[in-house]
Design a protein around this motif. Structure first.
Motif, PDB file in Angstrom:
ATOM      1  N   ASP A   1       0.847  -1.186   0.000  1.00 17.87           N
ATOM      2  CA  ASP A   1       0.000   0.000   0.000  1.00 17.87           C
ATOM      3  C   ASP A   1       0.886   1.240   0.000  1.00 17.87           C
ATOM      4  N   TRP A   2       0.314   2.337  -0.477  1.00 20.81           N
ATOM      5  CA  TRP A   2       1.104   3.568  -0.603  1.00 20.81           C
ATOM      6  C   TRP A   2       0.182   4.771  -0.524  1.00 20.81           C
ATOM      7  N   PRO A   3       0.215   5.569   0.542  1.00 22.62           N
ATOM      8  CA  PRO A   3       1.119   5.433   1.692  1.00 22.62           C
ATOM      9  C   PRO A   3       0.685   4.284   2.593  1.00 22.62           C
ATOM     10  N   GLY A   4       1.652   3.637   3.209  1.00 22.53           N
ATOM     11  CA  GLY A   4       1.306   2.444   3.966  1.00 22.53           C
ATOM     12  C   GLY A   4       2.015   2.271   5.282  1.00 22.53           C
ATOM     13  N   LEU A   5       2.837   3.250   5.682  1.00 23.69           N
ATOM     14  CA  LEU A   5       3.578   3.097   6.930  1.00 23.69           C
ATOM     15  C   LEU A   5       2.638   2.991   8.130  1.00 23.69           C
TER      16      LEU A   5
END
Length: 310
Positions: free
Chosen positions: A169-173
């Motif tokens: 996923d992006w953004p996924g942090l």
């Protein structure tokens, strides 16, 4: 042994070598497998998006699986995503019989609601069997299916055979942080989290709790080093090495030509004989190749593994 939630390190997403006329290059399959092993990977993932899996017929898919499993000596995960469950079951059961350690399942782009996604994975598990360990591929940028942390938790808790998330996923942090918090609070079973997206965010994904990488960047040895540095607590060394490669990692992420770029670099590294793709295929111009060569020369200032004669 079968794949389980303790998997860690780098599982390289393997390219599939072809001759210029589109035939499988079985000699380069061995050559590429040896290359990945020499880079220090913990495992291999074959027949994924980067492996041009939809362009292979069922017999070719099993033949590649058999050849890689026989040679690798490390866990092999096989991508079994298919339009229908009959094909998925056939490849999954066949791959495990050959010696694969697990399979990876991506959701079809038609899924939109949380219930549809959860239901799809329930049907997939029913189709392949609860005895086969599987990986969720969470790649909304390409697959257009958005999985919330809550959806992933339900899939994991509903199916003991789910042992890993391929996080892209992006953004996924923040998603990684939320999933690890859910594990800590005993709201979700423990799973392995390996990250994709070409390694574009690996430096911080490791700090958020990822166990490693599962991606196809043409320098898997760099990914191995970054993961090892982070696991050893050597943050500065991890970021320094990652930053040196970041311009090339970014260049590789171009939609439509990313695989052509990766195969071009893999060929320069001696991992495959030809950078050909099976049609339909993207391509890169001579100017693009010159840009890649320039980026490699810049990476080589810090990492001599990128030093090639051009």
């Amino acid at each position: 042994m079968k794949l389980d939630h303790t998997a860690t390190g780098v599982y390289a997403i393997a390219a599939t070598p072809f001759h210029p006329d589109g035939r499988l290059d079985t000699v380069s399959v061995d050559r590429l497998t040896d290359f990945y092993l020499g880079c220090g990977v913990s495992g291999l993932t074959i027949l994924g998006i980067m492996g041009e899996a939809p362009k292979l017929d069922p017999q070719e898919s099993l033949a590649i699986t058999r050849q890689v499993v026989k040679r690798a000596g490390v866990p092999v995960i096989v991508g079994v995503s298919a339009p229908g469950f009959a094909a998925m079951r056939s490849l999954a059961r066949g791959a495990m019989d050959i010696g694969a350690q697990g399979v990876m399942i991506a959701p079809p782009p038609s899924l939109r609601t949380d219930d549809q996604i959860i239901g799809y994975y329930a049907q997939a598990v029913e189709a392949i069997g609860e005895d086969i360990p599987f990986v969720i591929q969470d790649y909304p940028l390409t697959l257009t299916v958005v999985m919330t942390p809550g959806v992933i938790q339900k899939i994991v808790n509903n199916h003991p055979s789910c042992v890993m998330l391929k996080h892209e996923d992006w953004p996924g942090l923040e998603k990684i942080s939320r999933l690890r918090a859910a594990q800590k609070a005993s709201e979700m079973r423990d799973i392995s989290i390996l990250c994709g997206n070409g390694g574009l965010f690996l430096d911080f994904e490791m700090e958020r709790g990822a166990d490693g990488a599962m991606t196809g960047y043409a320098f898997p040895d760099m990914l191995v080093d970054v993961v090892n540095f982070q696991q050893a607590g050597n943050r500065e060394a991890a970021h320094d090495l990652f930053d040196a490669h970041l311009p090339l990692v970014r260049y590789e992420q171009q939609q439509g030509v990313g695989l052509a770029i990766r195969k071009y670099v893999l060929k320069k590294r001696g991992a495959i004989a030809s950078d050909s793709q099976r049609k339909p295929a993207g391509s890169i111009s001579e100017r693009a190749k010159a840009e890649i060569d320039y980026l490699l020369s810049r990476v080589a200032r810090y990492d001599k593994r990128a030093a090639f004669r051009t």
